[in-house]
Design a protein around this motif. Sequence first.
Motif, short mmCIF file in Angstrom:
data_model
loop_
_atom_site.label_atom_id
_atom_site.label_comp_id
_atom_site.label_asym_id
_atom_site.label_seq_id
_atom_site.Cartn_x
_atom_site.Cartn_y
_atom_site.Cartn_z
N HIS A 15 52.77 43.82 35.52
CA HIS A 15 53.91 44.70 35.31
C HIS A 15 54.35 44.57 33.87
N ASP A 16 54.40 45.69 33.16
CA ASP A 16 54.88 45.66 31.77
C ASP A 16 54.15 44.62 30.92
N GLY A 17 52.85 44.54 31.06
CA GLY A 17 52.06 43.62 30.24
C GLY A 17 52.05 42.18 30.68
N GLN A 18 52.74 41.91 31.80
CA GLN A 18 52.80 40.51 32.27
C GLN A 18 52.28 40.36 33.70
N VAL A 19 51.83 39.15 34.02
CA VAL A 19 51.47 38.84 35.41
C VAL A 19 52.75 38.45 36.14
N THR A 20 53.06 39.17 37.21
CA THR A 20 54.29 38.89 37.94
C THR A 20 54.05 38.08 39.21
N LYS A 21 52.82 38.14 39.73
CA LYS A 21 52.53 37.44 40.99
C LYS A 21 51.02 37.33 41.15
N ILE A 22 50.55 36.22 41.73
CA ILE A 22 49.14 36.08 42.09
C ILE A 22 49.06 35.70 43.56
N GLU A 23 48.33 36.49 44.32
CA GLU A 23 48.20 36.24 45.77
C GLU A 23 46.76 35.86 46.10
N HIS A 24 46.60 35.00 47.10
CA HIS A 24 45.28 34.66 47.63
C HIS A 24 45.18 35.17 49.05
N ASN A 25 44.09 35.81 49.36
CA ASN A 25 43.83 36.21 50.75
C ASN A 25 42.76 35.27 51.30
N ALA A 26 43.15 34.39 52.23
CA ALA A 26 42.19 33.47 52.82
C ALA A 26 41.16 34.23 53.64
N HIS A 27 41.61 35.34 54.23
CA HIS A 27 40.70 36.16 55.05
C HIS A 27 40.79 37.61 54.60
N PRO A 28 40.03 37.97 53.57
CA PRO A 28 40.09 39.34 53.07
C PRO A 28 39.73 40.35 54.17
N GLU A 29 40.40 41.48 54.12
CA GLU A 29 40.20 42.53 55.12
C GLU A 29 38.89 43.27 54.88
N LEU B 162 53.39 45.63 23.23
CA LEU B 162 52.78 44.41 23.75
C LEU B 162 52.08 44.77 25.06
N ALA B 163 50.81 45.15 24.95
CA ALA B 163 50.06 45.61 26.13
C ALA B 163 49.75 44.45 27.07
N ASN B 164 49.49 43.28 26.52
CA ASN B 164 49.36 42.04 27.30
C ASN B 164 50.31 41.02 26.69
N ASN B 165 51.23 40.53 27.49
CA ASN B 165 52.31 39.69 27.00
C ASN B 165 52.30 38.34 27.70
N ASN B 166 51.50 37.43 27.17
CA ASN B 166 51.39 36.07 27.71
C ASN B 166 50.80 36.06 29.12
N VAL B 167 49.61 36.65 29.24
CA VAL B 167 48.93 36.76 30.55
C VAL B 167 48.06 35.53 30.80
N SER B 168 48.27 34.90 31.96
CA SER B 168 47.42 33.76 32.37
C SER B 168 47.02 33.94 33.83
N PHE B 169 45.74 33.75 34.12
CA PHE B 169 45.25 33.72 35.51
C PHE B 169 43.84 33.17 35.50
N SER B 170 43.33 32.84 36.67
CA SER B 170 41.94 32.42 36.76
C SER B 170 41.28 33.05 37.98
N ILE B 171 39.96 33.15 37.92
CA ILE B 171 39.16 33.73 39.00
C ILE B 171 37.95 32.83 39.20
#
Length: 233
Positions: A212-226, A21-30
């Motif tokens: 991690h292991d085909g899943q999204v474990t965390k989504i972070e937002h940087n309000a002020h990218p470096e 299972l290379a992608n295992n229930n992956v959800s995100f938006s950009i």
Amino acid sequence: MNYIEVRHNFKRYHSGETEILANNNVSFSIEKGELAIILGASGAGKSTMLNILGGMDTNTSGDVIIDGKNIANYNKRQLTAYRRNDIGFVFQFYNLIQNLTAKENVELASEIVSDSLDPVQTLIDVGLKNRINNFPAGLSGGEQQRVAIARAVAKNPKILLCDEPTGALDYQTGKSVLQIIANMSRNNGATVVIVTHNSALAPIADRVIHFHDGQVTKIEHNAHPENIANIKW
Ligand SMILES: Nc1ncnc2c1ncn2[C@@H]1O[C@H](COP(=O)(O)OP(=O)(O)OP(=O)(O)O)[C@@H](O)[C@H]1O
Ligand SMILES: [Mg+2]
């Protein structure tokens, strides 16, 4: 508005008896114009996800909505048009055409779209002024990687997808190339997705999607990218 929206994306591979299972229930938006990083260890499923986003591969199930259209439902013809018109793709292993020079490799991509950037100038921008007429076999790994980046950038694409774009580059060259990629988002309005295992790059992104292991474990937002100049690895 979400420009890219992935919902419950699954990708299964079968090798012999075993199922991966290379992608295992992956959800995100950009969002449109964002610089996003997909971060994760080797084997986490990053390239699998990027290939699906780029219409290079199809998923097993789930929605992959790009600018309101679900490319998971596209047929081969629609996917070809999508790749051609909307996507600039930097492959992890470059995929240069061996019997074309650096310039010809870039031209091949830029000539199929209407508002492309100048191929020679793009090669100069990635630091290859003196390698423009070389064939891939006569280029170092890092130089080939920069041709691959120039080829994707010169299309001036709506979506720029980069798989480990600095993997073969030394520190300074990596930084300058990363800046060129980031500028496509900051100056040209492209939506940029960079895949990497290098967590030191994360601060430069608007959004960091951890795999991690085909899943999204965390989504972070940087309000002020470096600034890229300020990061170290
Ligand atoms: N064509 C394939 N057939 C079978 N398994 C595959 C195939 N492509 C990828 N895989 C498996 O799917 C998983 C995810 O692979 P993927 O290439 O997406 O990882 P990655 O995060 O890009 O890793 P890396 O950082 O090493 O490039 C791995 O376990 C890999 O072995
Ligand atoms: Mg990969």
